[in-house]
Design a protein around this motif. Structure first.
Motif, short mmCIF file in Angstrom:
data_model
loop_
_atom_site.label_atom_id
_atom_site.label_comp_id
_atom_site.label_asym_id
_atom_site.label_seq_id
_atom_site.Cartn_x
_atom_site.Cartn_y
_atom_site.Cartn_z
N GLU A 54 -1.80 -76.37 -46.89
CA GLU A 54 -0.96 -77.31 -46.14
C GLU A 54 0.51 -76.90 -46.13
OE1 GLU A 54 -1.32 -81.14 -47.99
OE2 GLU A 54 -0.25 -80.53 -49.81
N ILE A 55 0.87 -75.85 -46.86
CA ILE A 55 2.26 -75.39 -46.91
C ILE A 55 2.56 -74.56 -45.67
CG2 ILE A 55 3.92 -73.98 -48.16
CD1 ILE A 55 2.50 -74.75 -50.75
N ASP A 56 3.59 -74.96 -44.93
CA ASP A 56 3.95 -74.27 -43.69
C ASP A 56 4.89 -73.09 -43.93
OD1 ASP A 56 2.50 -76.12 -42.12
OD2 ASP A 56 4.18 -77.53 -42.16
N ALA A 57 5.81 -73.22 -44.89
CA ALA A 57 6.76 -72.14 -45.13
C ALA A 57 7.30 -72.23 -46.55
CB ALA A 57 7.92 -72.22 -44.13
N VAL A 58 7.66 -71.06 -47.07
CA VAL A 58 8.26 -70.96 -48.41
C VAL A 58 9.44 -70.01 -48.32
CG1 VAL A 58 7.93 -70.28 -50.80
CG2 VAL A 58 6.04 -71.34 -49.55
N GLU A 59 10.61 -70.43 -48.80
CA GLU A 59 11.77 -69.54 -48.76
C GLU A 59 12.76 -69.93 -49.84
OE1 GLU A 59 14.55 -70.07 -45.49
OE2 GLU A 59 13.45 -71.87 -44.89
N LEU A 60 13.68 -69.01 -50.13
CA LEU A 60 14.77 -69.28 -51.05
C LEU A 60 16.02 -69.62 -50.24
CD1 LEU A 60 14.38 -66.48 -53.76
CD2 LEU A 60 13.92 -68.92 -54.04
N VAL A 61 16.68 -70.71 -50.62
CA VAL A 61 17.91 -71.11 -49.94
C VAL A 61 19.03 -71.23 -50.97
CG1 VAL A 61 16.68 -72.30 -48.09
CG2 VAL A 61 17.33 -73.58 -50.15
#
Length: 239
Positions: free
Chosen positions: A159-166
């Protein structure tokens, strides 16, 4: 809506206190009910200089109210909660001091009892804010889902659409459910149709952003290497 009500309540307390102190003909003191004292006792009360003490705290409370509102509107609506707590604790501190002074003329132990209560409430306010505003964030990875602690919330990889570091958090709105310190943020808020969840140990470090439909989750560990490890693991399992 809760912070609108809080500031209205605090403003009401200030207005009522100023009215009682400077205008009211029925009462002279706002920190206690002086109408219950006899004429002889009232003369003793006047010797305690409570009126001058109240005046000092009145302007201290006014300063803290304006400072809290200004910080909330223009600086940081999370840190302003600590200023609201200082406003409330200053009011309770006044009650504590007044009860101790009243005990010296009435020897009524209820004044000492209330002094202990006021002190306990002041301590409880700041202990609560610190405990809710600081937390060790952790993440464990299972076969088909990731689990975030201490909230014990699981996110299925599918169900996770995106993963990123901000590098920064979203702007927190006027009304929110977030507590924290200068470095940490823990809580949630809603902006439009989106829900934001924050569990951040260090705002100055990279933050892991997990996007699920309608939900944005921001979290990191105090150790930036751990956050990077979470990021890499989630990227692998969600690709």
């Amino acid at each position: 809506m809760i912070f609108v009500l809080i500031y209205i309540l605090l403003a009401g307390l200030l207005i009522k206190s100023f009215y009682t102190h400077y205008i009211s003909e029925r009462r002279k003191y706002f920190s206690f009910d002086d109408r219950r004292f006899t004429d002889d006792d009232y003369l003793k009360v006047q010797d305690l200089n409570i009126e001058k003490l109240e005046r000092i705290f009145l302007f201290l409370m006014l300063f803290l109210f304006l400072l809290a509102l200004g910080v909330h509107l223009f600086v940081d609506p999370v840190l302003s909660i600590w200023l609201i707590a200082l406003f409330v604790s200053s009011m309770l501190t006044l009650s504590l001091i007044v009860d101790i002074r009243l005990y010296t003329i009435s020897y009524d132990r209820s004044h000492l009892f209330m002094s202990v209560i006021w002190g306990a409430i002041i301590a409880a306010i700041f202990i609560f804010l610190y405990m809710r505003g600081t937390s060790d964030v952790d993440m464990t990875f299972e076969t088909d889902q990731a689990v975030m602690m201490p909230a014990d919330i699981s996110y299925e990889y599918a169900e996770i659409d995106a993963v990123e570091l901000v590098s920064s958090l979203p702007e927190i709105p006027f009304n929110h459910n977030v507590l924290g310190t200068i470095g940490q943020r823990h809580g949630s808020f809603t902006e439009g149709e989106d829900f934001y969840s924050l569990n951040v140990e260090d705002q100055s470090a990279d933050i892991l952003l997990i996007e699920i439909e309608g939900v944005q989750i921001y979290l990191n560990d105090a150790d930036e290497a751990v956050t990077n490890e979470w990021h890499e693991t989630l990227k692998e399992r969600t690709e």
